[in-house]
Design a protein around this motif. Sequence first.
Motif, PDB file in Angstrom:
ATOM      1  N   TRP A   1      14.895  39.179 -86.115  1.00  0.00           N
ATOM      2  CA  TRP A   1      15.123  40.567 -86.500  1.00  0.00           C
ATOM      3  C   TRP A   1      14.894  40.717 -87.995  1.00  0.00           C
ATOM      4  O   TRP A   1      14.709  39.734 -88.730  1.00  0.00           O
ATOM      5  N   VAL A   2      14.915  41.950 -88.464  1.00  0.00           N
ATOM      6  CA  VAL A   2      14.676  42.260 -89.876  1.00  0.00           C
ATOM      7  C   VAL A   2      15.787  43.173 -90.356  1.00  0.00           C
ATOM      8  O   VAL A   2      16.169  44.118 -89.653  1.00  0.00           O
ATOM      9  N   GLY A   3      16.321  42.916 -91.553  1.00  0.00           N
ATOM     10  CA  GLY A   3      17.349  43.757 -92.153  1.00  0.00           C
ATOM     11  C   GLY A   3      16.895  44.279 -93.504  1.00  0.00           C
ATOM     12  O   GLY A   3      16.195  43.589 -94.241  1.00  0.00           O
ATOM     13  N   LEU A   4      17.299  45.505 -93.835  1.00  0.00           N
ATOM     14  CA  LEU A   4      16.893  46.140 -95.093  1.00  0.00           C
ATOM     15  C   LEU A   4      18.030  47.020 -95.587  1.00  0.00           C
ATOM     16  O   LEU A   4      18.616  47.785 -94.821  1.00  0.00           O
ATOM     17  N   ASP A   5      18.343  46.895 -96.889  1.00  0.00           N
ATOM     18  CA  ASP A   5      19.323  47.774 -97.531  1.00  0.00           C
ATOM     19  C   ASP A   5      18.685  48.386 -98.768  1.00  0.00           C
ATOM     20  O   ASP A   5      18.322  47.684 -99.709  1.00  0.00           O
ATOM     21  N   ARG A   6      18.553  49.705 -98.768  1.00  0.00           N
ATOM     22  CA  ARG A   6      17.803  50.393 -99.818  1.00  0.00           C
ATOM     23  C   ARG A   6      18.547  50.483-101.149  1.00  0.00           C
ATOM     24  O   ARG A   6      17.920  50.673-102.187  1.00  0.00           O
ATOM     25  N   ASP A   7      19.860  50.368-101.152  1.00  0.00           N
ATOM     26  CA  ASP A   7      20.612  50.488-102.399  1.00  0.00           C
ATOM     27  C   ASP A   7      21.554  49.301-102.613  1.00  0.00           C
ATOM     28  O   ASP A   7      22.553  49.414-103.305  1.00  0.00           O
ATOM     29  N   GLY A   8      21.231  48.191-102.034  1.00  0.00           N
ATOM     30  CA  GLY A   8      22.060  46.997-102.194  1.00  0.00           C
ATOM     31  C   GLY A   8      21.389  45.823-101.523  1.00  0.00           C
ATOM     32  O   GLY A   8      20.173  45.666-101.588  1.00  0.00           O
ATOM     33  N   GLN A   9      22.170  45.016-100.844  1.00  0.00           N
ATOM     34  CA  GLN A   9      21.597  43.891-100.133  1.00  0.00           C
ATOM     35  C   GLN A   9      22.416  43.593 -98.878  1.00  0.00           C
ATOM     36  O   GLN A   9      23.622  43.861 -98.824  1.00  0.00           O
ATOM     37  N   VAL A  10      21.742  43.064 -97.879  1.00  0.00           N
ATOM     38  CA  VAL A  10      22.400  42.660 -96.644  1.00  0.00           C
ATOM     39  C   VAL A  10      23.063  41.307 -96.885  1.00  0.00           C
ATOM     40  O   VAL A  10      22.412  40.354 -97.314  1.00  0.00           O
ATOM     41  N   VAL A  11      24.366  41.237 -96.636  1.00  0.00           N
ATOM     42  CA  VAL A  11      25.107  40.001 -96.896  1.00  0.00           C
ATOM     43  C   VAL A  11      25.460  39.258 -95.611  1.00  0.00           C
ATOM     44  O   VAL A  11      25.833  38.080 -95.662  1.00  0.00           O
ATOM     45  N   SER A  12      25.348  39.912 -94.465  1.00  0.00           N
ATOM     46  CA  SER A  12      25.642  39.222 -93.209  1.00  0.00           C
ATOM     47  C   SER A  12      25.061  39.995 -92.034  1.00  0.00           C
ATOM     48  O   SER A  12      24.763  41.194 -92.145  1.00  0.00           O
ATOM     49  N   TYR A  13      24.901  39.277 -90.945  1.00  0.00           N
ATOM     50  CA  TYR A  13      24.507  39.865 -89.661  1.00  0.00           C
ATOM     51  C   TYR A  13      25.541  39.444 -88.623  1.00  0.00           C
ATOM     52  O   TYR A  13      26.232  38.427 -88.781  1.00  0.00           O
ATOM     53  N   ARG A  14      25.628  40.222 -87.569  1.00  0.00           N
ATOM     54  CA  ARG A  14      26.442  39.827 -86.439  1.00  0.00           C
ATOM     55  C   ARG A  14      25.716  40.216 -85.155  1.00  0.00           C
ATOM     56  O   ARG A  14      25.044  41.240 -85.105  1.00  0.00           O
ATOM     57  N   TYR A  15      25.841  39.354 -84.141  1.00  0.00           N
ATOM     58  CA  TYR A  15      25.169  39.640 -82.879  1.00  0.00           C
ATOM     59  C   TYR A  15      26.134  39.406 -81.719  1.00  0.00           C
ATOM     60  O   TYR A  15      27.105  38.648 -81.819  1.00  0.00           O
ATOM     61  N   ARG A  16      25.837  40.074 -80.634  1.00  0.00           N
ATOM     62  CA  ARG A  16      26.666  40.019 -79.424  1.00  0.00           C
ATOM     63  C   ARG A  16      25.756  39.874 -78.223  1.00  0.00           C
ATOM     64  O   ARG A  16      24.754  40.580 -78.106  1.00  0.00           O
ATOM     65  N   ILE A  17      26.072  38.921 -77.328  1.00  0.00           N
ATOM     66  CA  ILE A  17      25.312  38.703 -76.102  1.00  0.00           C
ATOM     67  C   ILE A  17      26.205  39.074 -74.930  1.00  0.00           C
ATOM     68  O   ILE A  17      27.365  38.652 -74.869  1.00  0.00           O
ATOM     69  N   ILE A  18      25.684  39.852 -74.007  1.00  0.00           N
ATOM     70  CA  ILE A  18      26.481  40.262 -72.857  1.00  0.00           C
ATOM     71  C   ILE A  18      25.576  40.396 -71.636  1.00  0.00           C
ATOM     72  O   ILE A  18      24.442  40.871 -71.738  1.00  0.00           O
ATOM     73  N   ARG A  19      26.067  39.930 -70.501  1.00  0.00           N
ATOM     74  CA  ARG A  19      25.316  40.078 -69.249  1.00  0.00           C
ATOM     75  C   ARG A  19      25.266  41.541 -68.854  1.00  0.00           C
ATOM     76  O   ARG A  19      26.184  42.317 -69.126  1.00  0.00           O
ATOM     77  N   GLN A  20      24.186  41.920 -68.209  1.00  0.00           N
ATOM     78  CA  GLN A  20      24.022  43.314 -67.813  1.00  0.00           C
ATOM     79  C   GLN A  20      25.130  43.746 -66.855  1.00  0.00           C
ATOM     80  O   GLN A  20      25.647  44.871 -66.969  1.00  0.00           O
ATOM     81  N   THR A  21      25.516  42.865 -65.932  1.00  0.00           N
ATOM     82  CA  THR A  21      26.574  43.220 -64.995  1.00  0.00           C
ATOM     83  C   THR A  21      27.905  43.448 -65.717  1.00  0.00           C
ATOM     84  O   THR A  21      28.659  44.364 -65.367  1.00  0.00           O
ATOM     85  N   THR A  22      28.186  42.634 -66.729  1.00  0.00           N
ATOM     86  CA  THR A  22      29.418  42.812 -67.495  1.00  0.00           C
ATOM     87  C   THR A  22      29.378  44.105 -68.289  1.00  0.00           C
ATOM     88  O   THR A  22      30.377  44.830 -68.384  1.00  0.00           O
ATOM     89  N   MET A  23      28.236  44.417 -68.872  1.00  0.00           N
ATOM     90  CA  MET A  23      28.104  45.656 -69.628  1.00  0.00           C
ATOM     91  C   MET A  23      28.291  46.874 -68.732  1.00  0.00           C
ATOM     92  O   MET A  23      28.974  47.840 -69.101  1.00  0.00           O
ATOM     93  N   LEU A  24      27.713  46.838 -67.538  1.00  0.00           N
ATOM     94  CA  LEU A  24      27.862  47.959 -66.616  1.00  0.00           C
ATOM     95  C   LEU A  24      29.307  48.106 -66.157  1.00  0.00           C
ATOM     96  O   LEU A  24      29.795  49.223 -65.965  1.00  0.00           O
ATOM     97  N   ALA A  25      30.012  46.978 -65.986  1.00  0.00           N
ATOM     98  CA  ALA A  25      31.415  47.042 -65.605  1.00  0.00           C
ATOM     99  C   ALA A  25      32.247  47.716 -66.694  1.00  0.00           C
ATOM    100  O   ALA A  25      33.171  48.487 -66.400  1.00  0.00           O
ATOM    101  N   VAL A  26      31.919  47.438 -67.948  1.00  0.00           N
ATOM    102  CA  VAL A  26      32.619  48.096 -69.057  1.00  0.00           C
ATOM    103  C   VAL A  26      32.368  49.597 -69.026  1.00  0.00           C
ATOM    104  O   VAL A  26      33.262  50.406 -69.320  1.00  0.00           O
ATOM    105  N   LEU A  27      31.161  49.993 -68.660  1.00  0.00           N
ATOM    106  CA  LEU A  27      30.808  51.405 -68.606  1.00  0.00           C
ATOM    107  C   LEU A  27      31.238  52.071 -67.305  1.00  0.00           C
ATOM    108  O   LEU A  27      31.030  53.279 -67.130  1.00  0.00           O
TER     109      LEU A  27
END
Length: 263
Positions: free
Chosen positions: A68-94
């Motif tokens: 992936w690519v990150g951009l901050d126009r008036d500062g800088q990106v200091v960290s990223y975070r990601y989340r992995i979830i199964r489609q069935t689990t996501m649908l159950a949440v919804l």
Amino acid sequence: MKLNIGSSRFGVRSTGAMFCALLLIIGGLGPGCKRVTGERVVNQAPLVWFANVPPENQRFSTNPLVHWVGLDRDGQVVSYRYRIIRQTTMLAVLGRDSLNIADTTGAADAYIAVLLNSTPDSVWTYLHVNPQEGNPQTGVIIPLVAELKDPVRIYVPQYVFVQAIDNEGLGSNVAFRRFERNNNPPLTRIYGFDSATTPFIDAVAPGGVATGIRMLWLGSDIQDYPTDAPPFEFQWRLYGPYDSATFSNLEKNFRKVVFVTND
């Protein structure tokens, strides 16, 4: 000599006149000067988006390297975070049972609202950017999951969500991408053992020179890892001892030679 004195007096008079004029200007501006009011420039949120590889809905049999690519126009990106979830689990949440492939974007957008507003931070995996190390943290091997009940034929759909955070703690948009994964079982081979020539002693206590049976084994996963094998975990079990008649019966009823095709 008089010329020099005259020039010096002229210089003094000029300097004095300039100083008086400066005082007049400052004095004139002082009473009419207004204090600058208003808010300072508001911090802008950074941006994040997936690179063009791997593409949306790509199928894998191993854990992919996702960019992936990150951009901050008036500062800088200091960290990223990601989340992995199964489609069935996501649908159950919804509160949904199924998902039309044409509605994957809508479902993901609905889950993002839940992810940001009512989901604990513990579900995220954080990647901190250290400028001195030269690692932008824009590529990571994503641990996707496979279906253990039928790992070869079933591809498990799952989503990867990623967000960038700037130096003032402001989060970016949440980008997402859908992938699918299956898994091919590895092969295990026992080698360096010959039951006809290898001596062993069925000793009560371990520690002897020929106590037990020395065995070697090797694992490979050529379909998923054609070059370098992954770090395997092995387990072994010992059954028996059996007499010759019982062992022959076990071989006949429980040991079967099969051919596993690529599909």
